[in-house]
Design a protein around this motif. Sequence first.
Motif, PDB file in Angstrom:
ATOM      1  N   PHE A 216       2.066   0.920   7.476  1.00 20.12           N
ATOM      2  CA  PHE A 216       1.837  -0.067   8.524  1.00 20.12           C
ATOM      3  C   PHE A 216       1.692   0.611   9.883  1.00 20.12           C
ATOM      4  N   VAL A 217       2.553   1.611  10.142  1.00 20.26           N
ATOM      5  CA  VAL A 217       2.478   2.346  11.404  1.00 20.26           C
ATOM      6  C   VAL A 217       1.109   3.000  11.558  1.00 20.26           C
ATOM      7  N   ILE A 218       0.623   3.609  10.475  1.00 19.68           N
ATOM      8  CA  ILE A 218      -0.671   4.285  10.495  1.00 19.68           C
ATOM      9  C   ILE A 218      -1.794   3.283  10.736  1.00 19.68           C
ATOM     10  N   ILE A 219      -1.719   2.114  10.057  1.00 21.79           N
ATOM     11  CA  ILE A 219      -2.744   1.084  10.232  1.00 21.79           C
ATOM     12  C   ILE A 219      -2.757   0.584  11.677  1.00 21.79           C
TER      13      ILE A 219
ATOM     14  N   VAL B 228       1.040  -9.282  13.052  1.00 18.14           N
ATOM     15  CA  VAL B 228       0.435  -8.544  11.946  1.00 18.14           C
ATOM     16  C   VAL B 228       1.476  -8.278  10.853  1.00 18.14           C
ATOM     17  N   LEU B 229       2.660  -7.843  11.262  1.00 17.86           N
ATOM     18  CA  LEU B 229       3.716  -7.539  10.301  1.00 17.86           C
ATOM     19  C   LEU B 229       4.167  -8.777   9.544  1.00 17.86           C
ATOM     20  N   LEU B 230       4.308  -9.892  10.253  1.00 20.19           N
ATOM     21  CA  LEU B 230       4.767 -11.112   9.602  1.00 20.19           C
ATOM     22  C   LEU B 230       3.751 -11.590   8.563  1.00 20.19           C
ATOM     23  N   ILE B 231       2.477 -11.566   8.918  1.00 25.12           N
ATOM     24  CA  ILE B 231       1.445 -11.959   7.959  1.00 25.12           C
ATOM     25  C   ILE B 231       1.428 -11.000   6.775  1.00 25.12           C
ATOM     26  N   GLY B 232       1.609  -9.705   7.062  1.00 26.14           N
ATOM     27  CA  GLY B 232       1.659  -8.722   5.992  1.00 26.14           C
ATOM     28  C   GLY B 232       2.815  -8.974   5.040  1.00 26.14           C
ATOM     29  N   ILE B 233       3.962  -9.366   5.583  1.00 24.35           N
ATOM     30  CA  ILE B 233       5.138  -9.638   4.756  1.00 24.35           C
ATOM     31  C   ILE B 233       4.927 -10.884   3.906  1.00 24.35           C
ATOM     32  N   VAL B 234       4.309 -11.917   4.487  1.00 24.93           N
ATOM     33  CA  VAL B 234       4.026 -13.133   3.722  1.00 24.93           C
ATOM     34  C   VAL B 234       3.063 -12.824   2.572  1.00 24.93           C
ATOM     35  N   LEU B 235       2.020 -12.020   2.866  1.00 32.05           N
ATOM     36  CA  LEU B 235       1.080 -11.619   1.813  1.00 32.05           C
ATOM     37  C   LEU B 235       1.806 -10.840   0.712  1.00 32.05           C
ATOM     38  N   ALA B 236       2.719  -9.950   1.115  1.00 30.60           N
ATOM     39  CA  ALA B 236       3.469  -9.164   0.141  1.00 30.60           C
ATOM     40  C   ALA B 236       4.324 -10.063  -0.745  1.00 30.60           C
ATOM     41  N   LEU B 237       4.946 -11.087  -0.141  1.00 26.95           N
ATOM     42  CA  LEU B 237       5.761 -12.023  -0.913  1.00 26.95           C
ATOM     43  C   LEU B 237       4.915 -12.764  -1.946  1.00 26.95           C
ATOM     44  N   VAL B 238       3.740 -13.216  -1.539  1.00 33.07           N
ATOM     45  CA  VAL B 238       2.863 -13.952  -2.460  1.00 33.07           C
ATOM     46  C   VAL B 238       2.429 -13.047  -3.611  1.00 33.07           C
ATOM     47  N   MET B 239       1.982 -11.822  -3.267  1.00 35.95           N
ATOM     48  CA  MET B 239       1.511 -10.899  -4.309  1.00 35.95           C
ATOM     49  C   MET B 239       2.627 -10.506  -5.260  1.00 35.95           C
ATOM     50  N   ARG B 240       3.803 -10.231  -4.703  1.00 36.57           N
ATOM     51  CA  ARG B 240       4.921  -9.833  -5.573  1.00 36.57           C
ATOM     52  C   ARG B 240       5.371 -10.994  -6.446  1.00 36.57           C
ATOM     53  N   GLY B 241       5.297 -12.220  -5.904  1.00 36.69           N
ATOM     54  CA  GLY B 241       5.632 -13.385  -6.718  1.00 36.69           C
ATOM     55  C   GLY B 241       4.719 -13.499  -7.926  1.00 36.69           C
ATOM     56  N   LEU B 242       3.418 -13.274  -7.711  1.00 37.78           N
ATOM     57  CA  LEU B 242       2.462 -13.331  -8.813  1.00 37.78           C
ATOM     58  C   LEU B 242       2.715 -12.219  -9.830  1.00 37.78           C
ATOM     59  N   PHE B 243       2.974 -11.014  -9.336  1.00 33.60           N
ATOM     60  CA  PHE B 243       3.234  -9.887 -10.234  1.00 33.60           C
ATOM     61  C   PHE B 243       4.537 -10.074 -11.002  1.00 33.60           C
ATOM     62  N   ILE B 244       5.542 -10.673 -10.352  1.00 33.24           N
ATOM     63  CA  ILE B 244       6.817 -10.919 -11.034  1.00 33.24           C
ATOM     64  C   ILE B 244       6.613 -11.890 -12.193  1.00 33.24           C
ATOM     65  N   ALA B 245       5.854 -12.953 -11.934  1.00 36.69           N
ATOM     66  CA  ALA B 245       5.586 -13.936 -12.993  1.00 36.69           C
ATOM     67  C   ALA B 245       4.831 -13.284 -14.150  1.00 36.69           C
TER      68      ALA B 245
ATOM     69  N   ALA C 143      -6.717  -4.650   5.720  1.00 34.27           N
ATOM     70  CA  ALA C 143      -6.040  -3.373   5.470  1.00 34.27           C
ATOM     71  C   ALA C 143      -4.599  -3.596   5.028  1.00 34.27           C
ATOM     72  N   ILE C 144      -3.895  -4.494   5.716  1.00 35.32           N
ATOM     73  CA  ILE C 144      -2.500  -4.792   5.364  1.00 35.32           C
ATOM     74  C   ILE C 144      -2.416  -5.421   3.972  1.00 35.32           C
ATOM     75  N   GLY C 145      -3.326  -6.361   3.689  1.00 34.09           N
ATOM     76  CA  GLY C 145      -3.301  -7.065   2.404  1.00 34.09           C
ATOM     77  C   GLY C 145      -3.557  -6.136   1.228  1.00 34.09           C
TER      78      GLY C 145
ATOM     79  N   LEU D 123      12.797  -4.418  11.505  1.00 35.73           N
ATOM     80  CA  LEU D 123      13.157  -3.033  11.204  1.00 35.73           C
ATOM     81  C   LEU D 123      12.098  -2.072  11.723  1.00 35.73           C
ATOM     82  N   TYR D 124      10.852  -2.510  11.674  1.00 41.87           N
ATOM     83  CA  TYR D 124       9.733  -1.707  12.179  1.00 41.87           C
ATOM     84  C   TYR D 124       9.951  -1.334  13.643  1.00 41.87           C
ATOM     85  N   PHE D 125      10.366  -2.306  14.455  1.00 39.61           N
ATOM     86  CA  PHE D 125      10.584  -2.051  15.878  1.00 39.61           C
ATOM     87  C   PHE D 125      11.927  -1.368  16.124  1.00 39.61           C
TER      88      PHE D 125
END
Length: 333
Positions: free
Chosen positions: A86-89, A103-120, A202-204, A242-244
């Motif tokens: 994320f820092v590099i991006i 940007v970070l918050l949207i990235g985290i929400v996207l991560a939650l959605v993707m991980r939810g799908l992968f967990i299922a 890039a984040i997604g 945590l990023y900041f």
Amino acid sequence: MIVSAWVWIVTLIALVAVLAVDLLIIGRRPHEPSMKESGGWVTFYVGLAVLFGIGVWIVAGGTPAGEFYTGWLTEYSLSVDNLFVFVIIMARFAVPRHLQQKVLLIGIVLALVMRGLFIAAGAALIAQFSWVFYIFGAFLVYTAITLLKEGENDEDDFKENILIRWSKRALPVSSKFGDGRLTTVSMTGRRLFTPMLIVMIAIGTTDLLFALDSIPAIFGITKEPYLVFTANVFALMGLRQLYFLLGGLLERLVFLNYGLAAVLAFIGAKLFLEALHTNSLPFINGGEGVHWAPEIPIWLSLLVIIGTLGVATLASLAKSSRDRKRELQSAKA
């Protein structure tokens, strides 16, 4: 561990409510949080995870609680590694500091959605095919080797993928971020995308790659979907602050990749042993379980993960401190 539907519903409502508060704060006043604000939020989220683990201990016992804490620490560590990218991006696309929270918050929400799908998907695969642990284990060992090859993080670690390159070439993109929206209107009245869209892509895509690593890792610790999901959610909560909070400290964690590689290799080996113990493949031991394959207890996994990450962190800080002293001595000379 039996988790009823109402427990799932209550958990999801509570977690969505916490995320909604985060969204409202960012939506109302995009800004760069102070160290005090970031520290308070990180402490709050870590405290929530600790309390949740205590609740699991009271309701379900020590083993599920140990699995949650071990999974949470593993996922939290992988999420910190995610912050490096994320820092590099942020630097690569010159995202203004006051928009980085969004940007970070949207990235985290996207991560939650993707991980939810992968967990299922992962839970469904494990329920039907126990041999999938062989694949998960091999993938984690491969990921560990990849991390070892990468070594220290720098800007060369991030390569623009084909989707990012296509978006920059094919879409009408303005040169300014403006107020952080995805689109803007030019002086001529033409509707343009802002660089924020490229950053989101890039984040997604980065989140997708990290989800591929994190889900096999957590299933190597617990096969309970509820614990897998909550460990991932609590690991991602507070990541924005945590990023900041860490700021320049991220650059000093030069050995984190090696620590994570050791953790992933350990979990990969643990998955192989689990797969052997519950083996059903006909060409391995005649389709029967390999009884000599030991089961690694959760307390040992927790000790190995904490010890490995602790050593990597301390070694990183010690090396960074020595490097700074050498730089100061060279400057004085």
